[in-house]
Design a protein around this motif. Structure first.
Motif, PDB file in Angstrom:
ATOM      1  N   PHE A  25       0.860  -1.181  -0.028  1.00 17.69           N
ATOM      2  CA  PHE A  25      -0.071   0.060   0.098  1.00 17.69           C
ATOM      3  C   PHE A  25       0.892   1.298   0.150  1.00 17.69           C
ATOM      4  O   PHE A  25       1.759   1.250   0.792  1.00 17.69           O
ATOM      5  CB  PHE A  25      -1.047  -0.001   1.365  1.00 17.69           C
ATOM      6  N   SER A  26       0.773   2.004  -0.893  1.00 15.38           N
ATOM      7  CA  SER A  26       1.539   3.309  -1.063  1.00 15.38           C
ATOM      8  C   SER A  26       0.518   4.565  -0.742  1.00 15.38           C
ATOM      9  O   SER A  26      -0.461   4.678  -1.538  1.00 15.38           O
ATOM     10  CB  SER A  26       2.079   3.467  -2.460  1.00 15.38           C
ATOM     11  N   LEU A  27       0.834   5.470  -0.212  1.00 14.04           N
ATOM     12  CA  LEU A  27       0.092   6.890  -0.091  1.00 14.04           C
ATOM     13  C   LEU A  27       1.025   7.855  -0.712  1.00 14.04           C
ATOM     14  O   LEU A  27       2.149   8.016   0.011  1.00 14.04           O
ATOM     15  CB  LEU A  27      -0.252   7.183   1.483  1.00 14.04           C
ATOM     16  N   HIS A  28       0.567   8.523  -1.643  1.00 13.74           N
ATOM     17  CA  HIS A  28       1.376   9.477  -2.502  1.00 13.74           C
ATOM     18  C   HIS A  28       0.551  10.611  -1.928  1.00 13.74           C
ATOM     19  O   HIS A  28      -0.322  11.279  -2.639  1.00 13.74           O
ATOM     20  CB  HIS A  28       1.342   9.629  -3.775  1.00 13.74           C
ATOM     21  N   ASN A  29       1.240  11.428  -0.708  1.00 10.79           N
ATOM     22  CA  ASN A  29       0.449  12.487  -0.174  1.00 10.79           C
ATOM     23  C   ASN A  29       1.101  13.900  -0.454  1.00 10.79           C
ATOM     24  O   ASN A  29       0.882  15.010  -0.013  1.00 10.79           O
ATOM     25  CB  ASN A  29       0.312  12.475   1.173  1.00 10.79           C
ATOM     26  N   HIS A  53       5.291  -4.704  -9.455  1.00  9.97           N
ATOM     27  CA  HIS A  53       6.571  -5.004  -8.567  1.00  9.97           C
ATOM     28  C   HIS A  53       6.206  -5.935  -7.610  1.00  9.97           C
ATOM     29  O   HIS A  53       6.562  -7.033  -7.116  1.00  9.97           O
ATOM     30  CB  HIS A  53       6.897  -3.783  -7.938  1.00  9.97           C
ATOM     31  N   TYR A  54       4.663  -5.962  -7.322  1.00 10.44           N
ATOM     32  CA  TYR A  54       4.179  -7.049  -6.097  1.00 10.44           C
ATOM     33  C   TYR A  54       3.058  -7.602  -6.691  1.00 10.44           C
ATOM     34  O   TYR A  54       2.443  -7.461  -7.898  1.00 10.44           O
ATOM     35  CB  TYR A  54       4.056  -6.174  -4.898  1.00 10.44           C
ATOM     36  N   GLU A  55       2.552  -8.581  -6.372  1.00 14.34           N
ATOM     37  CA  GLU A  55       1.285  -9.434  -6.534  1.00 14.34           C
ATOM     38  C   GLU A  55       0.078  -8.491  -6.555  1.00 14.34           C
ATOM     39  O   GLU A  55      -0.830  -8.443  -7.422  1.00 14.34           O
ATOM     40  CB  GLU A  55       1.061 -10.780  -5.678  1.00 14.34           C
ATOM     41  N   LEU A  56       0.135  -7.735  -5.591  1.00 14.34           N
ATOM     42  CA  LEU A  56      -1.228  -6.642  -5.652  1.00 14.34           C
ATOM     43  C   LEU A  56      -0.586  -5.231  -4.972  1.00 14.34           C
ATOM     44  O   LEU A  56      -0.006  -5.444  -3.938  1.00 14.34           O
ATOM     45  CB  LEU A  56      -2.414  -7.294  -4.851  1.00 14.34           C
ATOM     46  N   GLU A  57      -0.986  -4.228  -5.564  1.00 14.58           N
ATOM     47  CA  GLU A  57      -0.390  -2.863  -5.133  1.00 14.58           C
ATOM     48  C   GLU A  57      -1.784  -1.923  -5.124  1.00 14.58           C
ATOM     49  O   GLU A  57      -2.529  -1.931  -5.961  1.00 14.58           O
ATOM     50  CB  GLU A  57       0.539  -2.267  -5.911  1.00 14.58           C
ATOM     51  N   LEU A  58      -1.765  -1.333  -3.844  1.00 11.13           N
ATOM     52  CA  LEU A  58      -3.083  -0.358  -3.797  1.00 11.13           C
ATOM     53  C   LEU A  58      -2.222   1.011  -3.732  1.00 11.13           C
ATOM     54  O   LEU A  58      -1.428   1.397  -2.529  1.00 11.13           O
ATOM     55  CB  LEU A  58      -3.738  -0.505  -2.825  1.00 11.13           C
ATOM     56  N   HIS A  59      -2.397   2.047  -4.725  1.00 13.12           N
ATOM     57  CA  HIS A  59      -1.909   3.328  -4.488  1.00 13.12           C
ATOM     58  C   HIS A  59      -2.998   4.415  -4.136  1.00 13.12           C
ATOM     59  O   HIS A  59      -3.928   4.433  -4.952  1.00 13.12           O
ATOM     60  CB  HIS A  59      -1.085   3.727  -5.886  1.00 13.12           C
ATOM     61  N   ALA A  60      -2.834   5.313  -3.175  1.00  8.65           N
ATOM     62  CA  ALA A  60      -3.617   6.196  -2.761  1.00  8.65           C
ATOM     63  C   ALA A  60      -2.890   7.625  -3.177  1.00  8.65           C
ATOM     64  O   ALA A  60      -1.864   7.678  -2.857  1.00  8.65           O
ATOM     65  CB  ALA A  60      -4.010   6.287  -1.323  1.00  8.65           C
ATOM     66  N   GLN A  61      -3.629   8.509  -3.680  1.00  9.48           N
ATOM     67  CA  GLN A  61      -3.022   9.772  -4.057  1.00  9.48           C
ATOM     68  C   GLN A  61      -4.036  10.972  -3.721  1.00  9.48           C
ATOM     69  O   GLN A  61      -5.229  10.917  -4.272  1.00  9.48           O
ATOM     70  CB  GLN A  61      -2.794   9.949  -5.472  1.00  9.48           C
ATOM     71  N   GLU A  62      -3.548  12.026  -3.206  1.00 10.85           N
ATOM     72  CA  GLU A  62      -4.398  13.138  -2.955  1.00 10.85           C
ATOM     73  C   GLU A  62      -4.429  14.047  -3.968  1.00 10.85           C
ATOM     74  O   GLU A  62      -3.202  14.566  -4.522  1.00 10.85           O
ATOM     75  CB  GLU A  62      -3.871  13.947  -1.673  1.00 10.85           C
ATOM     76  N   VAL A  63      -5.684  14.240  -4.572  1.00 11.77           N
ATOM     77  CA  VAL A  63      -5.833  15.234  -5.759  1.00 11.77           C
ATOM     78  C   VAL A  63      -6.739  16.290  -5.404  1.00 11.77           C
ATOM     79  O   VAL A  63      -8.138  15.727  -5.297  1.00 11.77           O
ATOM     80  CB  VAL A  63      -5.967  14.375  -6.963  1.00 11.77           C
ATOM     81  N   GLY A  64      -6.624  17.342  -5.336  1.00  6.05           N
ATOM     82  CA  GLY A  64      -7.674  18.402  -5.325  1.00  6.05           C
ATOM     83  C   GLY A  64      -8.581  18.206  -4.049  1.00  6.05           C
ATOM     84  O   GLY A  64      -9.736  18.412  -4.229  1.00  6.05           O
ATOM     85  N   GLY A  65      -7.938  17.837  -3.054  1.00  8.19           N
ATOM     86  CA  GLY A  65      -8.910  17.525  -1.554  1.00  8.19           C
ATOM     87  C   GLY A  65      -9.498  16.252  -1.613  1.00  8.19           C
ATOM     88  O   GLY A  65     -10.200  16.076  -0.755  1.00  8.19           O
ATOM     89  N   THR A  66      -9.340  15.287  -2.533  1.00 10.76           N
ATOM     90  CA  THR A  66      -9.886  14.125  -2.561  1.00 10.76           C
ATOM     91  C   THR A  66      -8.623  12.866  -2.640  1.00 10.76           C
ATOM     92  O   THR A  66      -7.698  13.345  -2.864  1.00 10.76           O
ATOM     93  CB  THR A  66     -10.823  13.818  -3.690  1.00 10.76           C
ATOM     94  N   ILE A  67      -9.225  11.956  -2.213  1.00  5.40           N
ATOM     95  CA  ILE A  67      -8.216  10.694  -2.197  1.00  5.40           C
ATOM     96  C   ILE A  67      -8.481   9.625  -3.826  1.00  5.40           C
ATOM     97  O   ILE A  67      -9.639   9.168  -3.546  1.00  5.40           O
ATOM     98  CB  ILE A  67      -8.195  10.179  -1.042  1.00  5.40           C
ATOM     99  N   GLN A  68      -7.760   9.567  -4.372  1.00  6.53           N
ATOM    100  CA  GLN A  68      -7.895   8.669  -5.736  1.00  6.53           C
ATOM    101  C   GLN A  68      -7.253   7.255  -5.408  1.00  6.53           C
ATOM    102  O   GLN A  68      -6.093   7.175  -5.083  1.00  6.53           O
ATOM    103  CB  GLN A  68      -7.546   9.359  -7.151  1.00  6.53           C
ATOM    104  N   LEU A  69      -7.769   6.309  -5.663  1.00  5.42           N
ATOM    105  CA  LEU A  69      -7.150   4.964  -5.488  1.00  5.42           C
ATOM    106  C   LEU A  69      -7.139   4.229  -6.988  1.00  5.42           C
ATOM    107  O   LEU A  69      -8.014   4.227  -7.533  1.00  5.42           O
ATOM    108  CB  LEU A  69      -8.065   3.881  -4.559  1.00  5.42           C
ATOM    109  N   GLY A  70      -6.027   3.573  -7.085  1.00  2.00           N
ATOM    110  CA  GLY A  70      -5.561   3.009  -8.195  1.00  2.00           C
ATOM    111  C   GLY A  70      -4.938   1.654  -7.754  1.00  2.00           C
ATOM    112  O   GLY A  70      -4.185   1.566  -6.749  1.00  2.00           O
TER     113      GLY A  70
END
Length: 750
Positions: A25-29, A53-70
């Motif tokens: 899990f990666s948080l790009h803040n 790089h791994y079997e499963l990755e969840l990336h969270a990124q702050e964009v314009g006051g919201t959090i987008q998940l990929g």
């Protein structure tokens, strides 16, 4: 730092996955925004990710006051639809947290409303009209009207028509009624496979009682326990078996010796209304292995069995040309549909001889001789048949049903490669739910790693629930629960166990509904069928036989020789790991004495193949037995003292075949086939290997004479009797020819 962790922990390296963990899990803040420098403008561009790089990755990124998940995932492991469902479940979880932040995670929802509708309602749309007020034997009585003179049942070359079977069953039923038999009372059957067995089974149900099948091969103490526990007042048997029954407070009737008595009884069908018999009364009670050390009797009413049989006839219609082979021991519930289905459809029931279900050559000959069209195998026995017979040439067979064990893709591939035209079907169900609850036609394509157990049959509902009784999302394993018409009434005289295994339906809108907890792990697929993945406890199935390992352990602890033990299933056999009490440290003595005790209380299929004596059982951090840490030593490699080499050609050939079948380097003439890893299915392999060497013996010979030297004697005696019979026939023929030549007035034909 990660590199330092890898250096310190030294994990096993693999090219297929990263060390230490496979989910990230990666948080790009730090928000990425356009940046302008003198004469230069930077604009962020989204790039497609092509490498995980791994079997499963969840990336969270702050964009314009919201959090987008990929989500980034290894496409060799996950399908896009699976990730889409995972993302949807994560959204449902987050919404649940926001709505009720004080709720424990285990009780928060994971499945979307759309998925809940599917797994609770859509996948369980199985409602179908059936003869809900009829009893099992009344299906046979309806078929009698249509096919009175057709052959109903055949054993060897003996036959009974529908009319005669019904009349004789009625006579026995009326006699049982005169002895006080009533609905929900239990009448035990202690019989070998025969026409009398079929007759007695129907007679008990016609009399209004539930039949209790007891295998004559079971130890006397187990037989006595079942008769006492079931409070059976009457035991139906055969004259040859009467002396083997243990003493008890019940009346013993030898069915094959009652001709004069039964001749005085009416041949008319007993009036169910006059008896007070209803479809919710018991049809049979079958005992299964029990985790408390005692077998438990499952109480199955008529209504569920009628629903199950009518579903089978609706799905796979039989007609008067069909021949169904009855070969399953009648103490197992698969036998129920073998006895009932053909005789409700005007087909013929062909009964295999005693122990014949263990012999592929006999089964092949029976299929050819009688033109068998329908039969059942546990998957492991099916594999034996495919290896030991010309299966593709048995053209009369049109359907094969498998159940009792997990059917593998290798089984299905092997079956298809045999060249057979017969269709293969996979069925699943516990004794507690009227035989089977789901089905899968193996002609369907399936990309999964296992063969599915399929969809629920008519009027049955299947739910996959988590430990808190909530439905798991599609694709997520949980415990399989069963609801609907087919449920048993619980366990005979065991209300506490009934309450433990049969529960109120926890789902909304099902007030008053009862579910049975199977203990099996399963999951729904997006296609609406179920996949099976083993047990949540230590119950196992070997060769189609259900075994509670705790029952064996309880009996071992009761010997006084052993203070701690654990029994495991490994390589299609049972192994007992034991810790001796003080003064009982000799492994051979413990094994011998423990087996002597187990033989008196447990059936042969529950006997451990070997014992491994330990100073102490390995324990996990929480103090429980660590089964994964048990030593892998093979008790078969511990040779008995006084090895004796083969003394003649037959013993030499037997030693060679045993070594092949049991995978041993050396076998002595006083070794026991079953004590060195043999079991009922390996008996089939043994028989086939012996036949290739010209030694044709029956399966029962192996069970009667499991010591190699004794088996050699049995083979020698059998060969001698065959040669003597051949000589007599040849001699008689020569004499007949001589007499015909010397006496013109008399000709003898043999």
């Amino acid at each position: 730092p990660f590199e330092a962790l890898v250096e310190a922990l030294k994990p096993e390296r693999s090219l297929s996955h990263s060390p230490l963990f496979q989910v990230a899990f990666s948080l790009h803040n730090t928000e990425q925004a356009a940046m302008t420098l003198p004469g230069l403008t930077f604009t962020p561009l989204a790039q497609a990710t092509t490498t995980a790089h791994y079997e499963l990755e969840l990336h969270a990124q702050e964009v314009g006051g919201t959090i987008q998940l990929g989500w980034v995932y290894n496409s060799d492991l996950f399908e896009a639809d699976t990730i889409a469902r995972l993302a949807d479940s994560f959204r449902v979880l987050l919404e649940g947290i926001v709505a009720a932040p004080a709720t424990s995670i285990a009780r928060l929802p994971l499945a979307s409303q759309q998925d809940l509708q599917k797994v609770i309602h859509h996948f369980n749309q199985t409602a179908q009209a059936f003869s809900e007020n009829l009893c099992v034997h009344q299906l046979f009585e309806q078929a009698l009207v249509r096919h009175p003179d057709a052959i109903a049942v055949q054993y060897e070359e003996m036959t009974l028509s529908y009319r005669l079977l019904n009349e004789r069953a009625n006579q026995l039923a009326h006699y049982l009624r005169s002895l006080g038999v009533q609905p929900d009372r239990v009448v035990a059957l202690y019989m070998e496979r025969s026409i009398e067995m079929v007759l007695a089974l129907y007679a008990v149900m016609k009399a209004g009682a539930a039949y209790l099948p007891i295998d004559p091969d079971h130890p006397a103490e187990r037989v006595r326990y079942m008769l006492d526990d079931a409070q059976a007042d009457i035991v139906l048997t055969q004259a040859a078996l009467q002396a083997a029954l243990p003493d008890g407070a019940y009346r013993v009737l030898a069915v094959d010796a009652l001709a004069d008595t039964l001749a005085k009884e009416s041949t008319e069908n007993p009036d169910a209304d006059a008896i007070g018999l209803r479809a919710d009364h018991l049809a049979y009670v079958i005992y299964t292995s029990g985790s408390t050390g005692r077998p438990k009797g499952v109480m199955v009413p008529h209504r569920g069995v009628v629903n199950r049989i009518e579903w089978m006839q609706r799905s796979y219609p039989l007609d008067s040309q069909d021949r169904v082979l009855q070969k399953t021991p009648y103490s197992f519930d698969v036998s129920v549909w073998e006895f009932i289905w053909p005789l409700m459809a005007g087909a013929r029931l062909v009964v295999a001889r005693a122990q014949g279900h263990r012999d592929p050559r006999y089964l092949e000959d029976t299929i050819r001789h009688h033109g068998i069209t329908i039969l059942h195998f546990v998957p492991s026995m099916l594999a034996q048949m495919l290896d030991g017979s010309a299966w593709g040439e048995l053209h009369s067979v049109r359907r094969v049903f498998c159940s009792g064990e997990a059917l593998s893709k290798n089984h299905v591939a092997h079956y298809r490669a045999s060249g057979t035209r017969a269709l293969l079907h996979n069925l699943y169900g516990p004794t507690e739910a009227s035989i089977d609850v789901s089905y899968w036609d193996c002609a369907q394509d399936h990309d999964g790693a296992t063969i599915p157990i399929g969809r629920p049959i008519q009027n049955l509902r299947l739910y996959v629930l988590d430990p808190l009784g909530q439905p798991t999302p599609i694709g997520v394993f949980g415990q399989l629960h069963i609801g609907g018409v087919g449920l048993a009434r619980g366990y005979l005289n065991r209300p506490e166990l009934t309450h433990e295994k049969f529960m109120d339906n926890p789902l909304q809108g099902f007030a008053g509904d009862i579910l049975y907890k199977t203990g099996d792990l399963a999951r729904w697929t997006a296609g609406g069928y179920l996949e099976f993945a083993g047990r949540i406890d230590h119950q196992v199935k070997l060769h189609g036989l259900r075994i509670e390992l705790e029952e064996i352990e309880a009996q071992l602890l009761g010997t006084g020789l052993i203070k701690d033990c654990v029994v495991v299933a490994e390589d299609a056999r049972l192994l007992a790991y034991v810790v001796a009490t003080e003064g009982n440290a000799q492994a051979d003595d413990i094994e011998r004495l423990a087996k002597d005790h187990l033989r008196r209380v447990l059936p042969a299929y529950m006997m451990p193949a070997g014992f491994i004596v330990l100073d102490a059982l390995p324990l996990s951090a929480n103090g429980k037995v660590d089964r994964k840490a048990l030593p892998k030593g093979d008790p078969r490699s511990r040779r008995k003292a006084g090895y004796v080499a083969p003394r003649n050609q037959i013993e030499q050939q037997l030693c060679e075949v045993w070594q092949e079948v049991l995978k041993l380097e050396r076998v002595g003439i006083y070794d026991n086939f079953f004590e060195f890893g043999g079991h009922s299915l390996l008996v089939m392999t043994l028989l086939e290997r012996l036949r290739r060497r010209g030694m044709n013996i029956e399966a029962k010979t192996v069970f009667v004479a499991p010591v190699l030297a004794d088996m050699a004697v049995a083979i020698t005696e059998q060969n001698a009797s065959v040669e003597k019979a051949a000589a007599l026939v040849n001699g008689a023929g020569d004499n007949a020819n001589a007499r015909a030549q010397s006496d013109d007035t008399e000709t003898v034909t043999l």
